[in-house]
Design a protein around this motif. Structure first.
Motif, PDB file in Angstrom:
ATOM      1  N   ALA A  49       0.837  -1.208   0.000  1.00  0.00           N
ATOM      2  CA  ALA A  49       0.000   0.000   0.000  1.00  0.00           C
ATOM      3  C   ALA A  49       0.868   1.253   0.000  1.00  0.00           C
ATOM      4  N   HIS A  50       1.940   1.240   0.821  1.00  0.00           N
ATOM      5  CA  HIS A  50       2.839   2.403   0.820  1.00  0.00           C
ATOM      6  C   HIS A  50       3.479   2.577  -0.557  1.00  0.00           C
ATOM      7  N   SER A  97       0.972   3.790  -3.234  1.00  0.00           N
ATOM      8  CA  SER A  97       0.597   5.188  -3.048  1.00  0.00           C
ATOM      9  C   SER A  97       1.716   6.126  -3.502  1.00  0.00           C
ATOM     10  N   ARG A  98       2.956   5.796  -3.101  1.00  0.00           N
ATOM     11  CA  ARG A  98       4.085   6.650  -3.527  1.00  0.00           C
ATOM     12  C   ARG A  98       4.253   6.575  -5.044  1.00  0.00           C
ATOM     13  N   CYS A 141       1.847   8.835  -6.701  1.00  0.00           N
ATOM     14  CA  CYS A 141       2.309  10.228  -6.611  1.00  0.00           C
ATOM     15  C   CYS A 141       3.345  10.518  -7.695  1.00  0.00           C
ATOM     16  N   SER A 181      -1.965  11.221  -4.060  1.00  0.00           N
ATOM     17  CA  SER A 181      -2.385  10.026  -3.313  1.00  0.00           C
ATOM     18  C   SER A 181      -1.771  10.018  -1.919  1.00  0.00           C
ATOM     19  N   MET A 240      -1.281   7.203   1.538  1.00  0.00           N
ATOM     20  CA  MET A 240      -1.521   5.884   2.084  1.00  0.00           C
ATOM     21  C   MET A 240      -2.264   6.073   3.400  1.00  0.00           C
ATOM     22  N   PRO A 297      -6.940   7.877  -1.807  1.00  0.00           N
ATOM     23  CA  PRO A 297      -6.413   7.091  -0.688  1.00  0.00           C
ATOM     24  C   PRO A 297      -6.061   5.683  -1.153  1.00  0.00           C
ATOM     25  N   VAL A 298      -4.936   5.174  -0.680  1.00  0.00           N
ATOM     26  CA  VAL A 298      -4.572   3.779  -0.932  1.00  0.00           C
ATOM     27  C   VAL A 298      -4.506   3.086   0.434  1.00  0.00           C
TER      28      VAL A 298
END
Ligand code: ASP
Ligand code: MG
Length: 462
Positions: free
Chosen positions: A128-129, A132-133, A136, A142, A144, A185-186
Motif C-alpha cells: 500500500a505504501h 501510493s508513492r 504520486c 495520493s 496511504m 487514498p490507498v
C-alpha cells in the motif's frame, strides 16, 4: 465514488504497477479509493516465515526475510523509487519487525494468532505504501491510509469481522475528506485492527472483502476487483481450456460460485455489496479494455434457455463425515447436537444431506477433525472419507428447469457420486465426487452445457 481493489499479481511487478497506475488514472473522475493486496505471493512467504520460526529454524526464517526485502527493494528500483526516503525507512523497519516477530515465535515455539496477524499484515503494509508513492510519482495525488485506523474489527485473529458502525464512522471521517479533495487514498486490503489497536486480518484472500466493505460503508457507486484473469469463467481454465467468460451474473450466482471454489472472489466478499446493491466488476488488469464480469443486484430477465448453467465450480480436498445413529436420528435435537460440535471447533460445514439413519456433512478444514470425531463418537458411529471434491453447478435459470439433477447424473453415470444437494435457493446443485474423478466430471459437464449455442448477452462466444 469508486472502490478499486488490486490483487497481488496486479501489483506484482514494476510493469504491473505501471498498469495499475494507468488504470487508476483512467478513473480519477470517478473519485477512486484504492485497496491493495500484498504483492505477488508475499503473504505465502510471510506464512512460511512464521512456520520456519515455529519450527525454530531461524536460518530459514531470516533467509526468507532477506529475500522478501530484496524483492521489494528491486521493485522500488524498477519503479524509480529507490531514493524515496520514506519507503527506504519503511522497508528497514519492516525487516526489523519481521526479525522481532521471528524471535517471539521461536521463544514461544508456536505462532500465537495475534502474532500471526501482525506478521501477515506486513505484506499489505509494504504494497500500500509503495503503490501510493508510485501513484504520486505518476502525477496522481495520493496518500496511504493505514487500514488499521479504518477497518475496526472484532478480535478474532486470522478471521476478524468488521465492527460495522465503528469502521464506517472511521471510513467516513478518514477517507471522505480526501476523496472530496480529489486525493486518492490507498489502503491495505485484508488488514484491520481491533478496538484495542491490535492488528487483525480478515482471512486469506480477504482483500476483496475489504474492498466491498469500504464500498458499502461509503455507499460507493461501484466496486472493481482487478485481477489477472478476464473475469468469472464458466469453469476453471486449467481443467477446461475452452472455458468462456461470463459477461454478467447475479449476486446470488456469484456468491454460490465463490463459496464453492471459484477462485476469483473471496466467498464472504460479496455480502457487503449485496446489502447495499453495489455492482461489483471483476476485471483483468492486463487487459483493462476488456469488460470483465459484472456482478449486479439485478435479476437478468433475459436469461434464456441457452444459459441454464452459468458456471461450474469445484472445491478440492474435501472431507465427508457421515454420522450414523439408528437410535437417535429422528430424536429431537439430534441434528443440532451434531452441528453444535462442528461449531464448537469452529469448523464450518458446506454440504449436508440426511437419510433415515445418517447425516453426512462436508468440511474443508481438517485441523480440528480429531476433536470433532471424538465428540461425535460419544453418541454415534462415524465414517470419515477424505480426498473428495465438491462440484457445484450454478445458474439462476436452473430454478425453472425441470429434471436438472437427472440430466446431470445421466451425464456422469459411470462416476461414483457421494452426496447430492440442491441449494435452497435452487440456483445451485452440488455433489461430492472422488478427487481423482474431478477433471473428467468437470469436463463432461462443461461439454454438455457449454458446447451448444450460448446466449451472447451472457457469455463471450467466439
Ligand atoms: N494478501 C492476502 C492473501 O494472500 C489477502 C489477499 O490477497 O486478498 O491472502
Ligand atoms: Mg487475492
Amino acid at each position: 465514488m469508486l472502490v478499486m481493489k488490486f490483487g497481488g499479481t496486479s501489483v506484482g511487478s514494476a510493469e504491473a504497477m505501471r498498469r495499475a497506475g494507468r488504470i487508476v488514472q483512467s478513473r480519477l473522475a470517478r473519485s477512486p479509493i484504492v485497496i491493495v493486496s500484498a504483492i505477488g505471493q508475499v503473504t505465502d512467504v510471510l506464512v512460511a516465515i512464521g512456520r520456519s520460526a515455529a519450527q525454530r529454524d531461524r536460518i530459514k526464517a531470516f533467509k526468507l526475510i532477506l529475500e522478501l526485502s530484496a524483492q521489494h527493494r528491486t521493485l522500488l528500483h524498477q519503479l524509480g523509487l529507490e531514493n524515496d526516503a520514506g519507503l527506504r525507512t519503511l522497508l528497514l523497519e519492516v525487516e526489523q519487525q519481521l526479525k522481532k516477530l521471528v524471535e517471539t515465535i521461536i521463544q514461544a515455539g508456536y505462532t500465537p494468532k495475534p502474532v500471526s496477524d501482525e506478521l501477515l499484515s506486513l505484506g499489505e503494509l509494504l504494497s500500500a505504501h509503495i503503490l501510493s508513492r508510485f501513484l504520486c510519482s505518476f502525477g496522481i495525488d495520493s496518500v496511504m491510509i493505514d487500514s488499521r485506523k479504518v477497518m475496526i474489527t472484532d478480535s478474532q485473529f486470522g478471521k476478524a469481522q468488521p465492527q460495522w458502525d465503528a469502521a464506517r464512522e472511521q471510513a467516513r471521517k478518514t477517507l471522505m475528506p480526501l476523496v472530496n479533495r480529489a486525493v486518492v487514498p490507498v489502503m491495505q486490503g485484508f488488514v484491520g485492527a481491533d478496538a484495542d489497536g491490535r492488528t487483525t486480518t480478515l482471512g486469506r484472500g480477504g482483500s476483496d472483502y475489504s474492498a466491498t466493505l469500504i464500498g458499502a460503508m461509503l455507499n460507493a457507486a461501484a466496486v472493481e476487483i482487478w485481477t489477472d484473469v478476464d473475469g468469472v469463467l464458466t469453469a476453471d481454465p486449467t481443467l477446461v481450456p475452452e472455458a468462456k467468460r461470463i459477461r454478467r451474473m447475479t449476486f446470488q450466482e456469484a456468491a454460490e460460485l465463490a463459496y464453492f471454489g471459484a477462485k476469483v472472489l473471496h466467498p464472504a466478499s460479496l455480502l457487503p455489496a449485496v446489502g447495499k446493491n453495489i455492482p461489483v466488476s471483476v476485471l483483468n488488469s492486463q487487459r483493462p479494455e476488456a469488460d470483465g464480469t459484472l456482478i449486479s443486484p439485478k435479476l437478468i430477465e433475459s436469461d434464456s434457455k441457452e444459459c441454464v448453467v452459468k458456471s461450474i465450480a469445484y472445491k478440492e480436498d474435501i472431507t465427508v463425515v457421515t454420522v450414523t445413529s439408528t437410535r437417535m436420528l429422528m430424536a429431537y435435537g439430534f441434528l443440532s447436537s451434531i452441528f453444535e460440535i462442528f461449531n464448537r471447533y469452529q469448523t464450518s460445514v458446506d454440504l449436508v444431506t440426511t437419510s433415515e439413519v445418517s447425516v453426512s456433512v462436508t468440511i474443508d478444514q481438517k485441523d480440528r477433525l480429531a476433536e470433532i470425531q471424538r465428540d461425535l463418537s460419544h453418541f454415534s458411529q462415524l465414517e470419515v472419507q477424505s480426498h473428495k471434491a465438491i462440484v457445484c453447478l450454478v445458474g439462476q435459470r436452473m430454478r425453472r428447469t425441470a429434471g436438472m439433477p437427472g440430466l446431470i447424473f445421466s451425464i456422469l453415470s459411470d462416476i461414483p457420486i457421494h452426496l447430492i444437494s440442491q441449494g435452497a435457493s435452487e440456483i445451485n446443485i452440488s455433489f461430492v465426487v472422488d478427487e481423482r474423478d474431478l477433471p473428467v466430471v468437470v469436463r463432461s459437464l462443461h461439454k454438455r452445457f457449454f458446447s451448444g449455442p450460448l446466449d451472447p448477452e451472457i457469455f463471450v462466444v467466439n
